[in-house]
Design an enzyme around this catalytic site. Structure first.
Site, mmCIF file in Angstrom:
data_model
loop_
_atom_site.group_PDB
_atom_site.id
_atom_site.type_symbol
_atom_site.label_atom_id
_atom_site.label_comp_id
_atom_site.label_asym_id
_atom_site.label_seq_id
_atom_site.Cartn_x
_atom_site.Cartn_y
_atom_site.Cartn_z
ATOM 1 N N ASP A 8 0.787 -1.037 0.119
ATOM 2 C CA ASP A 8 -0.051 0.063 -0.069
ATOM 3 C C ASP A 8 1.081 1.247 -0.055
ATOM 4 O OD1 ASP A 8 -1.588 1.989 0.427
ATOM 5 O OD2 ASP A 8 -2.318 1.337 2.568
ATOM 6 N N LYS A 70 2.503 11.824 -3.559
ATOM 7 C CA LYS A 70 1.744 10.734 -4.219
ATOM 8 C C LYS A 70 0.599 11.955 -4.493
ATOM 9 C CE LYS A 70 -1.515 6.991 -3.553
ATOM 10 N NZ LYS A 70 -1.916 6.174 -2.510
ATOM 11 N N GLU A 171 -7.038 0.566 -4.344
ATOM 12 C CA GLU A 171 -7.140 0.449 -2.826
ATOM 13 C C GLU A 171 -8.304 -0.052 -2.210
ATOM 14 O OE1 GLU A 171 -5.450 4.393 -1.989
ATOM 15 O OE2 GLU A 171 -3.397 3.753 -2.859
ATOM 16 N N ASP A 193 -12.923 4.856 1.704
ATOM 17 C CA ASP A 193 -11.527 5.103 2.023
ATOM 18 C C ASP A 193 -11.019 6.677 1.916
ATOM 19 O OD1 ASP A 193 -8.497 4.898 2.173
ATOM 20 O OD2 ASP A 193 -8.408 3.663 0.612
HETATM 21 P P1 ADP Z 1 -2.821 7.433 3.447
HETATM 22 O O1 ADP Z 1 -3.581 6.056 2.831
HETATM 23 O O2 ADP Z 1 -3.171 8.411 2.595
HETATM 24 O O3 ADP Z 1 -1.385 7.037 3.526
HETATM 25 P P2 ADP Z 1 -3.758 6.798 5.949
HETATM 26 O O4 ADP Z 1 -4.834 5.771 5.754
HETATM 27 O O5 ADP Z 1 -2.373 6.148 6.848
HETATM 28 O O6 ADP Z 1 -3.424 7.867 4.739
HETATM 29 O O7 ADP Z 1 -4.455 7.822 6.760
HETATM 30 C C1 ADP Z 1 -3.562 9.215 7.263
HETATM 31 C C2 ADP Z 1 -4.200 10.227 7.635
HETATM 32 O O8 ADP Z 1 -5.225 10.013 8.645
HETATM 33 C C3 ADP Z 1 -3.643 11.543 8.042
HETATM 34 O O9 ADP Z 1 -4.190 12.453 7.313
HETATM 35 C C4 ADP Z 1 -3.683 11.422 9.365
HETATM 36 O O10 ADP Z 1 -3.485 12.818 9.890
HETATM 37 C C5 ADP Z 1 -5.078 10.746 9.536
HETATM 38 N N1 ADP Z 1 -5.489 10.253 10.815
HETATM 39 C C6 ADP Z 1 -4.908 9.398 11.600
HETATM 40 N N2 ADP Z 1 -5.402 9.303 12.601
HETATM 41 C C7 ADP Z 1 -6.442 9.871 13.035
HETATM 42 C C8 ADP Z 1 -7.311 10.047 13.876
HETATM 43 N N3 ADP Z 1 -7.371 9.515 15.014
HETATM 44 N N4 ADP Z 1 -8.340 11.161 13.671
HETATM 45 C C9 ADP Z 1 -8.543 11.868 12.466
HETATM 46 N N5 ADP Z 1 -7.046 11.512 11.559
HETATM 47 C C10 ADP Z 1 -6.364 10.701 11.507
HETATM 48 MG MG MG Z 2 -4.524 4.702 1.970
#
Ligand code: ADP
Ligand code: MG
Length: 611
Positions: A8, A70, A171, A193
């Site tokens: 991922d 990205k 995804e 998502d």
């Molecule tokens: P990506 O797939 O884009 O890499 P993720 O699924 O890992 O992203 O999610 C990252 C995003 O989720 C970031 O913007 C982060 O700040 C947000 N995030 C993570 N935990 C929380 C939470 N508890 N509450 C709100 N936002 C969150």
């Molecule tokens: Mg993601």
């Protein structure tokens, strides 16, 4: 079986997983964490850093730290999104040679697939450390809403990193695989998502190992970063107004604001209030300035309502495209870190009229699904067993016709792989060549769509107008990537066709980048080897240093004793020299001598102690 991994490659975090004895499993990185921050930096030490280490130094080295890359991959320099990202980035985003985007890092101008390749390389090394053998075969995920250029750029990143990418999958589909794998489900499922940079929503029918995507929608420029940006505004706007300075112009202040905003956002998912404290955020002739502010959940929700509404509207669009209403659905699966925000969950409840399920880990499900698909592909080659994924194309594919309009050849939400042909005829006598513009998007006007490439049909046979008939075949692969071929209908011969990608890398560029990445990988491995030997040698050297003065005073007068002590002192010097030269072979030799010398001196010390 040769190891095979699912990746991922996220905007914020990347994850690598595999299937062990039938169980999808996340591979913990060498740093001990499951999530690898998708951050690449060029540190002051003159080395590239990827992941946790890169993220940790972002504040003090903001201009040389690339985050959320990205959001830029596969985009055109001239696009509105790139210009928007450029205005907010702490690092330098510049124009590439093909209306593409590059970033400046460590004195190099790097293409986005190169940055992504560095993240992939890190995950590859993590997987290799875990398996204890080389890992090449992989499946990589992309947002379902990624277009052809973004998918191709991701494939290029895979190539540059030295991975063999068997398949690119979407995804949300991967998350659905993780959700339905190994369970008896027969359901209509929506995957919602929302990550750091992108939003996808897909509606699927899941049943007896078949994952059939009915419709998908989303926005590749909508995610947690946009929520953070609103919080930055809440923090910085009043401060800048009161103090009469532009806080966000300073990359370090900008990065500190971004970190504080993200922390506060996460805190506000659990609490009603969160305090932000940024001492010494700016310096003025009058002295240092501090920013302190209590953020309330209610004001955050107010400030981001339009973003949440955009997600909700895209969900409604998908239900409409799938001819479904909320009542027809069985389950709503939440994926992505941002779905922990209560307002997002509330929006899901509203749109889908049910409590969303938390059946999968929001930040690991996508990688796990990629691993399941990877495993199935590997098994398919062996025995034909596996899961069946039927995904769709997220955008309509068409060609530009008279009047700047688009003729759609493959409508969005068509199951892939698929193909469609377009009959082209000449409009002039003896016409030698023709150009076909291939577009992706939903606008009836060519201008409103993404130009994928221009096809040049050349060496057309001499004939009166309308007599030459060329059949152009458009194919969309299971990866969602567009391919084109053409045939002269009269002669049945394949027609030469040239595709000029409008923002992609040339084959030659990819080849060069592969070489550079191989050099980087080698340097990286040497560095890690050195670090591990250095750590062991360092421990031994410390012990020797402590032991030496005691033995020294005790052996006074004994020739062999004094010689041993002097040899030990020289050895410590050699160890320091190896450290300074960062020479692995020298360090390894020093480590072995240290081991022997320590044993010898310990023996002497023991004897003396007994006397
Ligand atoms: P990506 O797939 O884009 O890499 P993720 O699924 O890992 O992203 O999610 C990252 C995003 O989720 C970031 O913007 C982060 O700040 C947000 N995030 C993570 N935990 C929380 C939470 N508890 N509450 C709100 N936002 C969150
Ligand atoms: Mg993601």
């Amino acid at each position: 079986m040769e190891p095979i991994i699912g990746i991922d490659l996220g905007t914020t975090n990347s994850v690598v997983a595999t299937v062990v004895d039938g169980v999808p499993t996340v591979i913990a990185g060498r740093s001990g964490y499951e999530l690898l921050p998708s951050v690449v930096a060029y540190a002051r030490t003159g080395r590239y850093l990827v992941g946790e280490l890169a993220k940790r130094q972002a504040v003090t080295n903001a201009e040389q730290t690339v985050t959320a890359s990205k959001r830029l991959i596969g985009r055109k320099w001239s696009s509105a999104q790139v210009q928007q990202a450029r205005a907010k980035a702490t690092y330098r985003i510049v124009e590439g040679p093909h209306d593409d985007v590059r970033v400046e890092l460590g004195g190099r101008t790097m293409a986005l697939p190169e940055i992504a390749a560095m993240i992939l390389t890190e995950l590859k090394l993590d997987a290799e450390a875990w398996f204890g053998q080389p890992v090449v075969k992989s499946v990589i995920t992309v947002p379902a809403h990624f277009n052809d250029a973004q998918r191709t750029a991701t494939l290029d990143a895979g190539k540059i990193s030295g991975l063999d990418v068997l398949r690119i999958i979407n995804e949300p589909t991967a998350a659905a695989l993780a959700y339905g794998f190994g369970r008896k489900v027969d359901k209509k499922v929506v995957v919602f998502d929302l990550g750091g940079g992108t939003f996808d929503v897909s509606l699927l029918n899941i049943g007896s190992g078949v994952f059939d995507v009915v419709a998908t929608g989303g926005d590749t420029f909508l995610g947690g970063d946009d929520f953070d940006e609103r919080l930055i505004d809440l923090l910085a706007d009043p401060f800048e107004r009161a103090e009469g300075l532009v806080l966000r112009a300073d990359p370090m202040a900008r990065q500190r604001l971004k970190d504080a905003a993200e922390k506060a956002k996460i805190a506000l998912s659990d609490a009603q209030e969160s305090e932000v404290n940024l001492p010494f955020i700016a310096t003025t002739p009058g002295g240092p300035l501090h920013l302190q502010r209590v953020l309330r959940r209610a004001e955050f929700e107010e400030k981001t309502r339009d973003l949440v509404d955009r997600c909700a509207r895209l969900c409604q669009d998908v239900m409409r495209d799938a001819f479904r209403s909320a009542r027809d659905l069985d389950e709503v699966v939440l994926v992505g870190g941002m779905t922990r925000m209560p307002a997002i969950q509330a929006a899901c409840r509203r749109v889908f009229d049910r409590e969303p399920s938390k059946g999968v880990h929001p930040q690991e499900a996508v990688a796990l699904g990629a691993a399941i698909q990877a495993h199935a592909l590997a098994k398919e080659a062996d025995s034909g067993a596996g899961v069946l994924l039927l995904d769709v194309t997220p955008h309509s594919l068409g060609v530009c016709i008279a009047g700047g309009l688009v003729q759609v050849l493959i409508p969005k939400n068509t199951t892939v792989p698929t193909s469609a042909s377009h009959l082209f005829t000449t409009i002039k006598d003896n016409q030698k060549a023709a150009k076909i513009m291939v577009m992706q998007g939903e606008s009836p006007q060519a201008q409103g769509n993404e130009l994928l490439g221009e096809l040049i049909l050349d060496n057309l046979p001499k004939a009166l107008r309308g007599e030459v008939e060329i059949d152009v075949l458009f194919e969309i692969s299971s990866d969602g990537i567009v391919g084109v071929s053409a045939k002269d209908l009269k002669t049945g011969q394949r027609q030469s066709i040239q595709v000029t990608a409008t923002s992609g890398l040339t084959d030659e560029e990819v080849r060069q980048m592969m070489e550079q990445n191989a050099d980087y990988l080698l340097a990286r491995k040497t560095e890690e080897q050195f670090a591990s030997v250095q750590q062991d040698a360092g421990k031994l050297a410390n012990e020797l240093e402590q032991l030496l003065p005691k033995v020294k005073s005790a052996v006074e007068g004994s020739q062999s004793g004094e010689e041993a002590v002097s040899r030990a002192a020289k050895l410590l010097e050699r160890t320091r020299a190896a450290e300074a030269a960062r020479d692995t072979a020298m360090m390894l030799a020093a480590k072995e001598s240290l081991d022997q010398t320590l044993q010898l001196l310990r023996g002497i010390a023991q004897k003396l102690g007994r006397r």
